[in-house]
Design a protein around this motif. Structure first.
Motif: not given
Length: 277
Positions: A135-146, A178-189
């Motif tokens: 387990p680990m904690l990551i801090a940084g800058f994020s965005g939502h992509f496809s 890190a890529s996460y929160n995937y959905d069926d439309n190919g979007a992810f954080d």
């Protein structure tokens, strides 16, 4: 069998009929998540977006041939109303079905042709090591992509660069994407940052991600970072079908240590892909 090639065969042989992601995944022999990820990295679009674009392209051909009834064309290609068809058609081609039928000219339209299965064959990839990531904690800058819009990810790395080494609680000089929160439309954080000891001192300007313990296949991408998409293709289209392993919907990590040169973009990037236990 390569699930992407199986999906293309399924879509092209049945796309005049009603199709769902579940049905395409079943034919491909993998889960919805596996197919969504594999298809996305191989083609740059989601499964159902490809289905929609292919259907609208064939509808455009019918309209350019002078189809007498636009509603019939809409119904033939899975749209329940003239309005829904017109909205989707304009979104893809920038004009209405009526305008295309009057023009009878396809030369200005970016029609989506069937994907060639030969063009998406991945390169070989070395066997990964299988490890349990802590387990680990990551801090940084994020965005939502496809899958078809990842241009903003390099900007996150540019944004985090001046802070690297000075993030409150930063544990090392290893960088993580890190890529996460995937959905069926190919979007992810996606988050670009570093591991921290806790979030207690992390200021509000930084995004936070808690990565759980995960069983992972760890691959190495060598060379320039711009070629990492080809490594992902090899993982999802090549290694997974041959290995018999199943992916888990967790957090995919890109780990960059002293073997990677952030100034030039060259070096080794480890790709940690979660596996089902």
């Amino acid at each position: 069998m390569d699930p992407v090639k199986a999906a293309i065969w399924c879509i092209e042989s049945r796309f005049t009929a009603e199709l769902t992601l579940d049905e395409i995944a079943e034919v491909s022999g993998v889960s919805r998540f596996h197919l969504s990820r594999a298809f996305g990295v191989a083609t740059g679009r989601s499964v159902m977006r490809y289905v929609r674009e292919r259907r609208l392209s064939e509808a455009a051909r019918q309209l350019a041939d002078g189809a007498p009834d636009i509603l019939s064309v809409a119904l033939d290609w899975g749209y329940g109303s003239h309005e829904a068809f017109t909205r989707a058609f304009r979104e893809q081609f920038g004009l209405t079905p009526e305008e295309l039928r009057a023009r009878r000219d396809l030369s200005s339209l970016a029609l989506v042709e069937p994907l060639s299965m030969h063009d998406i064959t991945p390169a070989p990839i070395a066997e990964p090591r299988i490890v349990t990531g802590k387990p680990m904690l990551i801090a940084g800058f994020s965005g939502h992509f496809s899958m078809d819009n990842t241009q903003g990810i390099p900007l996150l790395w540019q944004k985090i660069a001046p802070h690297f080494g000075h993030i409150p609680g930063q544990r090392s000089y290893v960088a993580y994407g890190a890529s996460y929160n995937y959905d069926d439309n190919g979007a992810f954080d996606y988050i670009a940052g570093a591991e921290v000891s806790s979030f207690g001192d992390v200021t509000d300007e930084f995004a936070r991600l808690s990565v759980p313990e995960q069983l992972c296949a760890v691959f190495e991408h060598s060379g320039h970072i711009t070629g990492i998409a080809q490594t992902y293709k090899a993982i999802w289209q090549g290694w997974f079908p041959k290995s018999g392993r199943k992916p888990e919907m967790g957090v995919t990590l890109e780990r960059m240590d002293e073997r990677f040169d952030g100034a030039t973009g060259n070096g080794v990037v480890e790709i940690w892909v979660p596996l089902r236990r």
